[in-house]
Structures are given as structure tokens and as C-alpha cells.
Design a protein around this motif. Structure first.
Motif, mmCIF file in Angstrom:
data_model
loop_
_atom_site.group_PDB
_atom_site.id
_atom_site.type_symbol
_atom_site.label_atom_id
_atom_site.label_comp_id
_atom_site.label_asym_id
_atom_site.label_seq_id
_atom_site.Cartn_x
_atom_site.Cartn_y
_atom_site.Cartn_z
ATOM 1 N N PHE A 1 1.089 -1.407 -0.252
ATOM 2 C CA PHE A 1 -0.072 0.289 0.048
ATOM 3 C C PHE A 1 0.917 0.820 -0.332
ATOM 4 O O PHE A 1 1.681 1.691 0.892
ATOM 5 C CB PHE A 1 -1.182 -0.061 1.422
ATOM 6 N N HIS B 1 -13.070 9.933 2.678
ATOM 7 C CA HIS B 1 -12.668 10.183 2.531
ATOM 8 C C HIS B 1 -12.327 9.524 0.629
ATOM 9 O O HIS B 1 -12.629 8.718 0.381
ATOM 10 C CB HIS B 1 -10.938 9.170 3.135
ATOM 11 N N GLU C 1 -9.089 9.059 -1.185
ATOM 12 C CA GLU C 1 -8.727 8.431 -1.302
ATOM 13 C C GLU C 1 -9.010 7.256 -1.832
ATOM 14 O O GLU C 1 -10.076 6.639 -1.590
ATOM 15 C CB GLU C 1 -7.408 8.295 -0.017
ATOM 16 N N ASP D 1 -8.380 3.525 -2.221
ATOM 17 C CA ASP D 1 -8.773 2.589 -1.293
ATOM 18 C C ASP D 1 -10.152 2.492 -1.183
ATOM 19 O O ASP D 1 -10.864 1.391 -0.605
ATOM 20 C CB ASP D 1 -7.959 2.288 -0.502
ATOM 21 N N HIS D 2 -10.718 4.165 -0.804
ATOM 22 C CA HIS D 2 -12.253 3.931 -0.859
ATOM 23 C C HIS D 2 -13.063 4.692 -1.504
ATOM 24 O O HIS D 2 -14.425 4.697 -1.191
ATOM 25 C CB HIS D 2 -12.004 4.568 1.164
ATOM 26 N N HIS E 1 -6.555 10.775 6.702
ATOM 27 C CA HIS E 1 -4.752 10.984 6.303
ATOM 28 C C HIS E 1 -4.431 12.048 5.614
ATOM 29 O O HIS E 1 -3.179 12.049 5.087
ATOM 30 C CB HIS E 1 -5.014 9.102 6.128
ATOM 31 N N ASP F 1 -9.639 6.492 8.099
ATOM 32 C CA ASP F 1 -8.428 6.072 8.540
ATOM 33 C C ASP F 1 -7.702 5.948 9.818
ATOM 34 O O ASP F 1 -7.065 4.837 10.010
ATOM 35 C CB ASP F 1 -7.044 7.152 7.528
ATOM 36 N N TYR G 1 0.728 0.305 11.309
ATOM 37 C CA TYR G 1 -0.607 1.494 10.803
ATOM 38 C C TYR G 1 -0.568 2.993 10.685
ATOM 39 O O TYR G 1 0.235 3.554 9.999
ATOM 40 C CB TYR G 1 -2.320 1.121 10.503
ATOM 41 N N HIS H 1 -10.533 0.512 7.493
ATOM 42 C CA HIS H 1 -9.668 -0.385 7.719
ATOM 43 C C HIS H 1 -9.744 -2.060 8.324
ATOM 44 O O HIS H 1 -9.218 -0.934 9.304
ATOM 45 C CB HIS H 1 -8.077 -0.308 7.077
HETATM 46 FE FE1 FEO Z 1 -6.266 7.105 3.398
HETATM 47 FE FE2 FEO Z 1 -7.225 3.827 3.375
HETATM 48 O O1 FEO Z 1 -6.889 5.806 2.754
#
Ligand code: FEO
Length: 394
Positions: A22, A77, A79, A81-82, A143, A162, A191, A224
Motif C-alpha cells: 500500500f 475520504h 483516497e 482505496d475508499h 490521512h 483511516d 498502520y 480498514h
Molecule cells: Fe488514506 Fe485508506 O486511505
């Protein structure tokens, strides 16, 4: 089988068993992209998933309600991945409104070049879903600048994006179901160290804000990893990490060409252990940097070693420092060491980086020509013991 985390609140995310990286961080346990469905007068989806997992998310939603009945989407968010699944979700579900922070709107608009029915929300703002209410809490840089968290007030469920999460794929969805909580907590720390370490000050402010707003949580649902029915240990760990608290712990982080810097690293490790410090040596080409920084997060003393190669520090050491400069570790005492053949610049170059990192440089640097002698190794061992006694609360 739908997973209900509070009355009429469901996990509808995806499990990514195979992801191993990641943005530079090794995710050896895979990950999850958690999304949540709230059934109320306004049926609401909190976050989506990575693009390729959208069919999995829609399938889970279909077990509860026809996805087209969703009225609202909240995007905590930007980013990908979301939000990666958001364009397809918006096209198929045609929700009435898409709620996000002002910077979320800017980021999503820019990224997807989309004209969606955005509604900007700010900290403290509430949204009625009919029977229950959402409260929004902007959390910039946790994040990304756009990040926010969303609280389902009546159920005291915090959708924390996040924050408080981990890259961890598992058959269990809740913290009290995992058979190995220690393994999970390690992933939470990994993380934090790799994603959130630079933002300790903002995390401390977030805890202040939560106190000011008198918010309490029965369940924290990050995007996550596991959903936390017992969030206290992770909240407490976050507060300690954010405050930069360090332990009587030392790391020897180095690389070596022909084992001379390695001999110094071993002698220094022995010396730190002699003094009673919890000590871990890490040879950089054997351990990925993302697996070193969780231990670095709460270590008080760091010894960095590099041979000199072509008038410079060894490339793996330089790479590690590049990564570390982005993470801005706090409250570190540090020193450099290394073997050299003729020019010997590595130690002074490491010292320059330690200044940039704002570490407390506690020794001018231990530089040894070619292979260290037994006497030089004995001196290195004694030096490490002294540095441990002077800089750690042993
Ligand atoms: Fe900052 Fe899970 O993305």
C-alpha cells in the motif's frame, strides 16, 4: 449473511486477502475496505471500496436492500482505496446527495471530473436520516486534507475512516472475535507508524475535540481492519503514540558491504543490551522499512550505521532516511556509525540527516577504518552502554 454492527447498521465492505503493498508499505496480512449501510428513512451508505471490489460491496448490499434504494452516500475520504468504487456507485445508485467535507468535494471533483450532487459538511454539523442522526467531524490529514469521521449519534458508532484501523484481512469482523489480538494490535501499530506518525499533533487535537463535544463511542468502525467493540486499548495507544512517548528501547539500523559495519552493529547491540535497553538490530536489506518503523515509533535511542560507498552512505540507508523524513518521528536520541576504506563520508552525511530529522545527536559518530579491531569493538560496546544509560529511562 449480512453483518449487523448496530440496529439496522450493516458492514457491506470487501476483504482484500491478496494485497501486499500500500503505497510502499508492505501489507502482509492483506486489508479490508470497510463500508457501512444504515437503514433509516434515508438509506445511507458510508464510504465505498476500492474500484475492483465494488461488485462485492453491491452484492453484500443486495442481501439487505436493493442498492438503488440508497438515498445518501457519505464519503469520509478521497483516497482511492475508499472512493475508487464511487464513480460506478454514483452512476448505478443515483443517490439524492453525496456528503463530504469541503476538501472532499474539491478532491473528488478534481480526481473524478464528476458533477455529483455534493453537499459539503463541516465539524459539528448534523444530518437527520429520519429516526437517527449523523454528526460530522473533520479530521484533516488523518490521512489526507479531506478526511473526516462520521458519528451515528444515537448508536454511538463512529465511522472513523483511516483512523484506528489496520491493514488486516480476516474472516472475523469484530475485535472481540479475533483469535489473536496481539497480532492485530501489531498491525494497528504498523498502520499508525507508516500512515499517521507525521500527524501526532493533529491526533492529540482530535482527542481534545472529542472531549469538547462530549462524544462517546460504543463502537468504532474504521475503514480498514476490525470493527472495535472495545476501542479503549487502541484509543489509549493512539494517545501515547501521538504524544511521542518513548520506551527504554533502542534500535541499531544499518547496512553493510563486507561485514565491518555489521561487526560494529553487533558490538553496539551487545552494549545496549548490557545496559538493559530493549534492543533490536535491523539490517536494512533484510527487513523492509515499513516493518522497522513500528519499532522505531516508540524507541528512544536510534543508532544508524552505514559503510561509505562512492563517497556516500549506502543506498539502502539513504532510502530509509528518505522514508523517515516523511514520517517525522519525535523524541529520538540518535548517533551514527560506520566502517570506511578511504574517504569515509557516511557518518558525517548521516549526522546531517539526523539534524534535518531534528533528532538529538548524542555522539559525534563512530567511524572505523576497514575492519574494526577487537579493541575498537570493545570501545563500541562500551559506548553503546553509555549512550543507553544517558538517553533512556532504564
Ligand atoms: Fe488514506 Fe485508506 O486511505
Amino acid at each position: 449473511m449480512p453483518i449487523e454492527l448496530a440496529p439496522k447498521v450493516y458492514w457491506v465492505g470487501a476483504i482484500d486477502w491478496d494485497v501486499r503493498e500500500f503505497h510502499g508499505y508492505l501489507t502482509e496480512k492483506g486489508s479490508t475496505y470497510n463500508a457501512f449501510l444504515i437503514l433509516d428513512d434515508k438509506i445511507t451508505l458510508i464510504d465505498t471500496v476500492k474500484k475492483e471490489f465494488l461488485p462485492e460491496m453491491l452484492e453484500r448490499i443486495s442481501e439487505i436492500v436493493a442498492p438503488e434504494r440508497i438515498d445518501y452516500i457519505v464519503s469520509n475520504h478521497v483516497e482511492m482505496d475508499h472512493s475508487g468504487g464511487l464513480p460506478q456507485a454514483m452512476a448505478r445508485l443515483q443517490p439524492e446527495k453525496l456528503f463530504c467535507s469541503p476538501l472532499g468535494k474539491a478532491g473528488l471533483s478534481r480526481h473524478y471530473q464528476a458533477d455529483w450532487p455534493f453537499v459539503e459538511v463541516k465539524t459539528g454539523q448534523e444530518l437527520s436520516l429520519g429516526q437517527r442522526h449523523l454528526l460530522f467531524l473533520e479530521t484533516p490529514m488523518l490521512h489526507w486534507p479531506d478526511s473526516m469521521m462520521t458519528l451515528l449519534k444515537e448508536e454511538q458508532v463512529l465511522f472513523s475512516s483511516d483512523g484506528f484501523g489496520a491493514h488486516f484481512a480476516s474472516s472475523e469482523r469484530f475485535d472481540d472475535q479475533t483469535p489473536d489480538m496481539a497480532a492485530y494490535l501489531h498491525q494497528v501499530k504498523k498502520y499508525y507508524a507508516n500512515i499517521l506518525m507525521p500527524f501526532g499533533g493533529l491526533i492529540t487535537k482530535l482527542f481534545q475535540r472529542i472531549r469538547e463535544l462530549n462524544l462517546e463511542f460504543k463502537l468504532i468502525a474504521p475503514d480498514h481492519g476490525l470493527l472495535l467493540r472495545n476501542p479503549a486499548p487502541i484509543l489509549s495507544a493512539y494517545q501515547q503514540w501521538a504524544a511521542g512517548e518513548v520506551l527504554p528501547k533502542a534500535l541499531v539500523i544499518y547496512d553493510t558491504m563486507w561485514h565491518s559495519t555489521e561487526l560494529l552493529a553487533r558490538a553496539l547491540t551487545e552494549g545496549l543490551m548490557d545496559a538493559g535497553a530493549a534492543t533490536i538490530p535491523y539490517r536494512l536489506r533484510l527487513t523492509h522499512y515499513s516493518d522497522i518503523v513500528p519499532d522505531l515509533l516508540d524507541a528512544g535511542l536510534l543508532l544508524f550505521g552505514s559503510p561509505t560507498l562512492n563517497n556516500n552512505m549506502f543506498p539502502s540507508v539513504g532510502e530509509f532516511f528518505t522514508y523517515l523524513q516523511g514520517l517525522k518521528p519525535q523524541n529520538k536520541a540518535a548517533a551514527a556509525f560506520g566502517s570506511y576504506g578511504w574517504s569515509g563520508q557516511a557518518v558525517s552525511l548521516i549526522n546531517q540527516v539526523l539534524e534535518v530529522l531534528k533528532f538529538k545527536v548524542v555522539h559525534e559518530g563512530l567511524s572505523v577504518k576497514y575492519r574494526p579491531t577487537p579493541q575498537e569493538l570493545a570501545e563500541a560496546r562500551a559506548l553503546a552502554s553509555r549512550l543507553a544509560r544517558e538517553n533512556l529511562k532504564l
